[in-house]
Enzyme design. Structure first.
Site, PDB file in Angstrom:
ATOM      1  N   ASP A  36      -8.340  -2.550  -7.214  1.00  0.00           N
ATOM      2  CA  ASP A  36      -7.971  -2.358  -6.246  1.00  0.00           C
ATOM      3  C   ASP A  36      -8.730  -1.809  -5.672  1.00  0.00           C
ATOM      4  O   ASP A  36      -9.598  -0.742  -5.643  1.00  0.00           O
ATOM      5  CB  ASP A  36      -6.698  -1.087  -6.512  1.00  0.00           C
ATOM      6  CG  ASP A  36      -5.911  -1.101  -5.012  1.00  0.00           C
ATOM      7  OD1 ASP A  36      -6.870  -0.528  -4.282  1.00  0.00           O
ATOM      8  OD2 ASP A  36      -5.131  -1.562  -4.847  1.00  0.00           O
TER       9      ASP A  36
ATOM     10  N   HIS B 267      -7.185  -5.785  -1.830  1.00  0.00           N
ATOM     11  CA  HIS B 267      -5.924  -4.161  -1.509  1.00  0.00           C
ATOM     12  C   HIS B 267      -4.648  -5.146  -0.960  1.00  0.00           C
ATOM     13  O   HIS B 267      -4.770  -4.809   1.071  1.00  0.00           O
ATOM     14  CB  HIS B 267      -6.352  -3.454  -1.173  1.00  0.00           C
ATOM     15  CG  HIS B 267      -4.965  -2.425  -1.000  1.00  0.00           C
ATOM     16  ND1 HIS B 267      -4.922  -1.264  -1.843  1.00  0.00           N
ATOM     17  CD2 HIS B 267      -4.219  -1.585   0.166  1.00  0.00           C
ATOM     18  CE1 HIS B 267      -4.103  -0.600  -1.352  1.00  0.00           C
ATOM     19  NE2 HIS B 267      -4.213  -0.264  -0.525  1.00  0.00           N
TER      20      HIS B 267
ATOM     21  N   SER C 238       0.879  -1.051   0.376  1.00  0.00           N
ATOM     22  CA  SER C 238       0.017   0.022   0.039  1.00  0.00           C
ATOM     23  C   SER C 238       0.995   1.281  -0.220  1.00  0.00           C
ATOM     24  O   SER C 238       1.953   1.368  -1.179  1.00  0.00           O
ATOM     25  CB  SER C 238      -0.660  -0.319   1.172  1.00  0.00           C
ATOM     26  OG  SER C 238      -2.174   0.862   1.032  1.00  0.00           O
TER      27      SER C 238
END
Length: 409
Positions: A289, A356, A191
């Site tokens: 995502d 994600h 991330s």
């Protein structure tokens, strides 16, 4: 001087809070007399270490406290091999938001969890992580709010924007305790940490310049944030990134190969950087995502009537026009990596999942039923790429063809 402290009940990975207890810890493994870690007993939690010496270098969290990391030492054949993972957890794009952030574990090492269980690519389990289980595995904690790239100070609010100094001091410290003699190194992140792994990849590699025989590569998980147009025709993420770049003084620390031709905000987007990175890199990303769908493609501000609310919560609730938009988003991601994929040194795993972050979870890294593309999972794909066993340029067909996904609902 370093100090080690504490216990964990909850920790943040890639923006999601994960509750950990003895059941989740139970399969990470233990060390036998022969140096192998098996799956029969629970792993030990990994304690936090504060880099107190970094304070004198101005390398501090938003609130001025020392940076920190967790490290599980390597053993056996992995003693001279290192994974350095950069923690994720979003960003702060203004003084006001950063002021709130500094009162959390994402802005202060005083408030960080004192222990952490390592999973996925950081696991010490031979079965679940066969390529990296015995390496020195490090998680550098995230407390600057700009993907380890900021340089500045707001005196009136006592906010330290020192992400670049934190990165440098952390790497220098790890070099001093053994990483300088590494023969294989992997910089990774998820991330916001995945974005950091992209932005810092060549800079990280430069720490090993002149050290013969050291293989350095980078892995970015869920870090391919796109400069996408949202459903209202605006650019929500570009505006947000502009605030981060300005607030933290990021521009001076972005790759010069990009800032020499584009504005600083554009150079905070990976699509404008990945083509010029010289260090071998692997991009792991879900084509759909979920963070980007929620916060960039269809944020609440661009959807005042809530037409996308159900679709964002459950992909099966998306109507035909919404699926067209989502397929267009996937198309942008595939297009963004085309130039990057031409390099034989680089690797790709872009699956058609709604999620994600996939490298730090046992269920998605290398477990039975993990996501695959052409029958090869994520852990195997990354290992094949890192060790040169096979070229990995895996891009999944569009949703709904993939039946192996672990989706966020």
């Amino acid at each position: 001087m370093e100090e080690t402290i504490g216990m964990i009940k909850l920790f943040l990975v890639s923006g999601f809070f994960i509750l950990l207890g003895s059941t989740q810890a139970a399969a990470d493994g233990y060390t036998t007399g022969g140096g192998r870690r098996l799956a029969a007993a629970p792993s030990l939690p990994v304690p936090i270490t504060l880099i107190t010496s970094a304070v004198d270098k101005g390398a501090v969290c938003l609130d001025g406290t020392p940076p920190a990391y967790h490290m599980d030492p390597g053993f056996g054949a992995g003693k001279n091999k290192w994974i350095v993972n950069l923690e994720g957890g979003g960003w702060c794009d203004s003084v006001r938001v950063c002021r709130y952030r500094k009162a959390s574990r994402l802005g202060s090492s005083n408030l960080m969890d004192k222990q952490m269980y390592f999973e996925g690519v950081l696991s010490s389990n031979l079965v679940k992580n066969p390529d990296f289980y015995n390496w020195n595995r490090v998680m550098i904690r995230y407390c600057d709010g700009a993907s380890f790239t900021g340089e500045g100070y707001d005196a009136s609010n006592r906010l330290y924007f020192r992400g670049q100094r934190i990165f440098n001091a952390s790497i220098e410290h790890l070099l001093s305790i053994g990483m300088a003699s590494a023969d294989q190194v992997l910089l990774a992140g998820g991330s916001a940490g995945g974005l950091a792994a992209i932005l810092q990849c060549d800079h990280f590699s430069a720490f090993f310049a002149g050290r013969r025989g050291t293989t350095v590569k980078c892995l970015a998980d869920a870090g391919l944030f796109l400069d996408a147009v949202d459903i209202s025709g605006g650019r929500t993420l570009r505006s947000y990134y502009g605030g981060i770049v300005a607030t933290h003084g990021v521009a001076q620390n972005l790759p010069k190969s990009c800032t020499g031709r584009l504005d600083a905000t554009s150079c905070f987007f990976p699509q404008n950087i990945i083509g010029s990175i010289k260090t071998p890199m692997f991009l792991l990303n879900a084509a759909y995502d979920t963070w980007q769908i929620h916060e960039s493609l269809a944020p609440d501000a661009a959807d005042p009537r809530g037409a996308w609310r159900a679709c964002k919560s459950n992909r099966s609730a998306c109507d035909a026009s919404q699926m067209t938009v989502l397929q267009g988003f996937r198309g942008q991601m595939v297009s963004a990596v085309q130039g990057f994929s031409r390099s034989k040194a680089n690797g790709l795993f872009i699956n058609s999942c709604f999620t994600h972050g996939q490298s730090k979870y046992r269920a998605t890294w290398n477990a039975k039923g993990s996501p695959t593309i052409q029958n090869k999972g994520i852990g195997k794909s990354v290992g094949d790429w890192y060790f040169g066993r096979a070229e990995v340029k895996a891009i999944d067909c569009p949703y709904p063809c993939d039946k192996t996904c672990h989706n966020d609902i």
